[in-house]
Each structure stands twice: as C-alpha cells, then as structure tokens.
Design a protein around this motif. Structure first.
Motif, PDB file in Angstrom:
ATOM      1  N   ALA A 285      24.366  -1.113   7.108  1.00 30.71           N
ATOM      2  CA  ALA A 285      23.247  -1.068   8.051  1.00 30.71           C
ATOM      3  C   ALA A 285      23.450   0.020   9.092  1.00 30.71           C
ATOM      4  N   LEU A 286      24.680   0.193   9.549  1.00 32.75           N
ATOM      5  CA  LEU A 286      24.966   1.218  10.554  1.00 32.75           C
ATOM      6  C   LEU A 286      24.707   2.612  10.000  1.00 32.75           C
ATOM      7  N   GLY A 287      25.185   2.889   8.800  1.00 29.09           N
ATOM      8  CA  GLY A 287      25.025   4.227   8.245  1.00 29.09           C
ATOM      9  C   GLY A 287      23.624   4.521   7.767  1.00 29.09           C
ATOM     10  N   GLY A 288      22.937   3.512   7.254  1.00 31.19           N
ATOM     11  CA  GLY A 288      21.591   3.726   6.709  1.00 31.19           C
ATOM     12  C   GLY A 288      21.549   3.287   5.262  1.00 31.19           C
ATOM     13  N   ARG A 289      20.999   2.103   5.031  1.00 31.78           N
ATOM     14  CA  ARG A 289      21.116   1.477   3.719  1.00 31.78           C
ATOM     15  C   ARG A 289      20.351   2.196   2.620  1.00 31.78           C
ATOM     16  N   ALA A 290      19.289   2.926   2.965  1.00 33.98           N
ATOM     17  CA  ALA A 290      18.449   3.541   1.934  1.00 33.98           C
ATOM     18  C   ALA A 290      18.927   4.925   1.514  1.00 33.98           C
ATOM     19  N   SER A 291      19.905   5.477   2.210  1.00 31.54           N
ATOM     20  CA  SER A 291      20.379   6.825   1.899  1.00 31.54           C
ATOM     21  C   SER A 291      21.613   6.747   1.003  1.00 31.54           C
ATOM     22  N   LEU A 292      22.053   7.889   0.524  1.00 33.70           N
ATOM     23  CA  LEU A 292      23.229   7.940  -0.336  1.00 33.70           C
ATOM     24  C   LEU A 292      24.515   7.998   0.478  1.00 33.70           C
ATOM     25  N   PHE A 293      24.542   8.839   1.500  1.00 32.96           N
ATOM     26  CA  PHE A 293      25.755   9.023   2.296  1.00 32.96           C
ATOM     27  C   PHE A 293      25.855   8.013   3.437  1.00 32.96           C
ATOM     28  N   GLY A 294      24.727   7.457   3.881  1.00 32.76           N
ATOM     29  CA  GLY A 294      24.742   6.528   5.007  1.00 32.76           C
ATOM     30  C   GLY A 294      25.663   5.342   4.811  1.00 32.76           C
ATOM     31  N   PRO A 295      25.551   4.587   3.699  1.00 32.43           N
ATOM     32  CA  PRO A 295      26.460   3.452   3.508  1.00 32.43           C
ATOM     33  C   PRO A 295      27.924   3.838   3.465  1.00 32.43           C
ATOM     34  N   VAL A 296      28.230   4.990   2.865  1.00 35.89           N
ATOM     35  CA  VAL A 296      29.617   5.433   2.758  1.00 35.89           C
ATOM     36  C   VAL A 296      30.198   5.722   4.134  1.00 35.89           C
ATOM     37  N   LEU A 297      29.494   6.531   4.913  1.00 35.81           N
ATOM     38  CA  LEU A 297      29.988   6.894   6.239  1.00 35.81           C
ATOM     39  C   LEU A 297      29.991   5.701   7.180  1.00 35.81           C
ATOM     40  N   GLY A 298      28.976   4.836   7.058  1.00 34.12           N
ATOM     41  CA  GLY A 298      28.940   3.642   7.897  1.00 34.12           C
ATOM     42  C   GLY A 298      30.094   2.708   7.607  1.00 34.12           C
ATOM     43  N   LEU A 321      31.025  -4.776  17.810  1.00 30.60           N
ATOM     44  CA  LEU A 321      30.406  -4.652  16.500  1.00 30.60           C
ATOM     45  C   LEU A 321      29.050  -5.351  16.469  1.00 30.60           C
ATOM     46  N   GLY A 322      28.976  -6.547  17.052  1.00 28.62           N
ATOM     47  CA  GLY A 322      27.696  -7.256  17.106  1.00 28.62           C
ATOM     48  C   GLY A 322      26.661  -6.512  17.917  1.00 28.62           C
ATOM     49  N   LEU A 323      27.068  -5.953  19.070  1.00 30.64           N
ATOM     50  CA  LEU A 323      26.142  -5.179  19.897  1.00 30.64           C
ATOM     51  C   LEU A 323      25.667  -3.937  19.158  1.00 30.64           C
ATOM     52  N   LEU A 324      26.575  -3.261  18.477  1.00 35.66           N
ATOM     53  CA  LEU A 324      26.216  -2.067  17.721  1.00 35.66           C
ATOM     54  C   LEU A 324      25.222  -2.404  16.616  1.00 35.66           C
ATOM     55  N   PHE A 325      25.442  -3.525  15.949  1.00 34.48           N
ATOM     56  CA  PHE A 325      24.552  -3.947  14.868  1.00 34.48           C
ATOM     57  C   PHE A 325      23.156  -4.249  15.405  1.00 34.48           C
ATOM     58  N   ILE A 326      23.072  -4.901  16.580  1.00 33.37           N
ATOM     59  CA  ILE A 326      21.776  -5.225  17.180  1.00 33.37           C
ATOM     60  C   ILE A 326      21.039  -3.964  17.602  1.00 33.37           C
ATOM     61  N   VAL A 327      21.756  -3.032  18.246  1.00 30.06           N
ATOM     62  CA  VAL A 327      21.126  -1.791  18.714  1.00 30.06           C
ATOM     63  C   VAL A 327      20.589  -0.988  17.538  1.00 30.06           C
ATOM     64  N   VAL A 328      21.385  -0.873  16.483  1.00 28.69           N
ATOM     65  CA  VAL A 328      20.943  -0.111  15.311  1.00 28.69           C
ATOM     66  C   VAL A 328      19.740  -0.778  14.658  1.00 28.69           C
ATOM     67  N   THR A 329      19.764  -2.110  14.566  1.00 26.95           N
ATOM     68  CA  THR A 329      18.654  -2.826  13.947  1.00 26.95           C
ATOM     69  C   THR A 329      17.366  -2.652  14.740  1.00 26.95           C
ATOM     70  N   LEU A 330      17.465  -2.661  16.073  1.00 23.25           N
ATOM     71  CA  LEU A 330      16.264  -2.563  16.910  1.00 23.25           C
ATOM     72  C   LEU A 330      15.720  -1.148  16.990  1.00 23.25           C
ATOM     73  N   PHE A 331      16.593  -0.168  17.196  1.00 18.49           N
ATOM     74  CA  PHE A 331      16.136   1.187  17.479  1.00 18.49           C
ATOM     75  C   PHE A 331      16.283   2.140  16.299  1.00 18.49           C
ATOM     76  N   LEU A 332      17.171   1.835  15.363  1.00 23.06           N
ATOM     77  CA  LEU A 332      17.348   2.667  14.172  1.00 23.06           C
ATOM     78  C   LEU A 332      17.397   1.772  12.942  1.00 23.06           C
ATOM     79  N   PRO A 333      16.266   1.194  12.554  1.00 21.74           N
ATOM     80  CA  PRO A 333      16.287   0.269  11.412  1.00 21.74           C
ATOM     81  C   PRO A 333      16.765   0.900  10.118  1.00 21.74           C
ATOM     82  N   ASN A 334      16.648   2.212  10.014  1.00 24.21           N
ATOM     83  CA  ASN A 334      17.133   2.915   8.825  1.00 24.21           C
ATOM     84  C   ASN A 334      18.529   3.492   9.016  1.00 24.21           C
ATOM     85  N   GLY A 335      19.215   3.082  10.085  1.00 23.83           N
ATOM     86  CA  GLY A 335      20.588   3.495  10.309  1.00 23.83           C
ATOM     87  C   GLY A 335      20.715   4.886  10.902  1.00 23.83           C
ATOM     88  N   LEU A 336      21.960   5.309  11.082  1.00 25.06           N
ATOM     89  CA  LEU A 336      22.228   6.616  11.670  1.00 25.06           C
ATOM     90  C   LEU A 336      21.768   7.759  10.777  1.00 25.06           C
TER      91      LEU A 336
END
Length: 368
Positions: A285-298, A321-336
């Motif tokens: 989720a942090l890296g970006g679940r729909a991309s190829l490199f996002g899950p790896v780097l995350g 980790l929980g705060l980071l997960f919430i922030v990414v989910t709210l403001f970057l739903p597609n991850g970094l």
C-alpha cells in the motif's frame, strides 16, 4: 501518442534492468556483509509484494493471508536445512529433546531430498491456493469477506505451528542451520551467493509480472477488478482469472519465504501470522499496489524500517507504521508511486497556465 503508448511498457523493462544492475552488481561491491544480508531479507519481502501487487493492485483481491504461503515455503526450506544439519538418517536435535527414542515423523522424511524440497516450495502453495481460491471465487466471495477469510487462515496456521512443538518446534521455531543445499552458511562467500540468488529471483518475479501485466491476461485481470459483471457477460469466467492471479501470488510468497530462512537463519510462527501478513500489505500500500515497482520499493522500505527503527524505537515503530499507513491511504490511495504522475500533472497544468492566449490575428491565421 500511439507510439508513446507502445513504448511505455518497455520503460518498465528498462527500469527492471537498471534495478537488476543495482541489486546484482552495485550492492555487493559497495555494501558490507551485514547490509547485504539485510538487503537479501528485504528482497524476500519484495518477492511477496510483487505477488500481492498482482492479486490486490491488479485483481482487486485484498490478500491478507499471504503469511500462509510464506510459511509453507519457509517451513519446507527449514525442514530440509534442519535435516541437512542433523546428518543422514539422524533426527533433529529439538525432537530428541522431547522424545529421544521417537522416530522421525513421516512428514519430514521426504524433505531430505533437495529436489523434493524445491518442488514442494512450488507445488504446496499451488495446491493450497488452487483449492482455496476455487472454493472462494466460484462462490463469488470477495471484498471484506475474502480479506477476513484469508487472514483467518494465517492466524490458524500460526496457531497450528505453535501447538505442534515436536513436529515444528512450536513458538521457538526452527533454527541452528549449518548448510544450504551443501553450502556452509558461515562462509561469507556463500552468504553473498544466497543473496544473489534471492535478488535474481526477485528480478525474475518482476519480469513475470511485467509480462503478465501487458498480456491479454493482464487486461482481463484489470477488467475483472473494475467491471466483473461485464467480463462475465463477454464470456469469460472472472473466477478463473482471479484464481490464476491468486495462485501466482501464492507461489511468489512461498519463494520469498523459502529464501528468507537461509538469510535470516530462523523461522517462527510470528513470521507467518496475521501481523506479518498485515506488514506485507502495508508495504504494498505504501509503494503503490497497482504499479510494478511500487510494491517492491514499499516492501523494502517497510523492511528497512522494521530492521532499523524497531530495534532503536521498539515502542514507537508500530505507531509510526500505523500513522504512515493512514496518511498514505487518505492522501495517496495509489501509494507513493502516484507522486510521479501527480508531479507530471502539476507541471503540465503549470505550463498550460503560463502559455499566452493567442491574439485575434493569430486566430485568423489559424482559421485561414
């Protein structure tokens, strides 16, 4: 535009090639053995993340129980390495402590063979995921129900392993390995070799995912995620499409678990339970679940945080980790991974705002 769209998939392949050079050539030459070992551990989690990205990011299946398949591969490898350490015909030490006269359990005996162990790492998750996925997808179980069921399986497996002390070591797990398919684990050269194998497997998994994403299967997987009923109306069975992605993700998780054991030197129920599965999801989720490199780097980023911050800040790491997960989910739903596309959008809008509007004579010339 058509040319750019055709070339776009090849940009990812070039990125994989650059990533391979960094992992296989640059990292071993500049990092110490300690960090090489840590990087190998991060690569194991990244292999799992590639599969999660396929199942969740492309297929819409929130797989919260990948610890099950991670554990299948890890314990298969650990059983072989334990028997290899004990010696031909011998019973592992932890079993002797409980009952010196008891024979080796029948389940363990085939794992003396390296070929059987490698086959089990692939076949076990394939069979388990195939049966489980067929039962769930044919009944059209999805969404939160699917996520809860898969996570419940991870909890059940961790509890089962903890309760079978004589067969699996219980909460203590399996450790004390000396050999990896005949190679001495204490040798620094062999440690680097194991890292290279793990990094190469990660690159292979990324290439497989890249090829699947650009194939007809990848298109059907996306269509199933976004409009399952339309896919069914066109004559395809969404259950079969999901099943293939789910099985591939399970095999990748098993491979990551198998390589985790010789690198870390131990496997316990804590590494395969619900918390471990959630940690894998968090990295994707942090890296970006729909991309190829996002899950790896995350996954690598979460792995680094767990290794570095959890030791120096054990009480606050989980909250961070929980705060980071919430922030990414709210403001970057597609991850970094979405930051790059957003930056390009801002640049394009900025250029459009600064471009002067055409004057009246220029408009006439354009019309003429």
């Amino acid at each position: 535009m058509k040319t750019m769209r055709k070339l776009q998939p090849w940009y990812s392949l070039i990125g994989i090639a650059v990533f391979a050079v960094i992992l296989l050539a640059v990292a071993p030459s500049v990092l110490s053995l300690h960090w090489i070992n840590n990087l190998g551990k991060y690569c194991c989690w990244a292999i799992v993340a590639v599969g999660i990205g396929m199942a969740w990011g492309r297929g819409g299946m929130l797989v919260m129980g990948q610890g099950v398949f991670f554990g299948l591969g890890a314990y298969a490898m650990a059983m072989h390495m334990t028997l290899e350490t004990a010696g031909p015909g011998a019973v592992p030490t932890f079993m002797v402590l409980y009952d010196p006269l008891a024979p080796l359990p029948a389940l363990w005996e085939p794992f003396r063979s390296p070929l059987f162990t490698i086959a089990a790492i692939i076949v076990l998750p394939l069979v388990v995921a195939g049966i489980l996925g067929y039962a769930l997808f044919k009944r059209r179980v999805k969404g939160a129900y699917f996520a809860i069921l898969t996570q419940a399986l991870a909890v059940a497996l961790a509890v089962f392993v903890s309760s079978t002390i004589r067969e699996t070591g219980g909460d203590t797990g399996l450790s004390g390995f000396k050999y990896f398919f005949g190679f001495v684990l204490t040798d620094d050269t062999n440690k680097i070799m194991i890292y290279m194998i793990t990094a190469a497997l990660l690159i292979v998994c990324m290439v497989v995912a890249w090829q699947l994403y650009r194939s007809r299967f990848g298109e059907l997987l996306l269509a199933t995620r976004d409009a399952e009923e339309r896919v069914r109306f066109l004559g395809y069975d969404p259950a079969n499409i999901k099943l293939v992605a789910f099985v591939i993700a399970a095999i990748m998780a098993s491979i990551g678990g198998a390589m985790f054991v010789p690198i870390v030197g131990i496997i316990t129920p804590q590494e395969i339970g619900a918390s471990a599965s959630i940690l894998m999801i968090a990295g994707v989720a942090l890296g970006g679940r729909a991309s190829l490199f996002g899950p790896v780097l995350g996954a690598m980023a979460i792995g680094w945080g767990q290794s570095s911050l959890s030791s120096s800040w054990p009480e606050g790491w989980i909250y961070l980790l929980g705060l980071l997960f919430i922030v990414v989910t709210l403001f970057l739903p597609n991850g970094l991974a979405s930051l790059f596309s957003r930056a390009k959008g801002f640049i394009r809008r900025g250029r459009a705002d600064t471009t002067p509007a055409p004057t009246a004579p220029e408009k006439e010339e354009v019309v003429a």
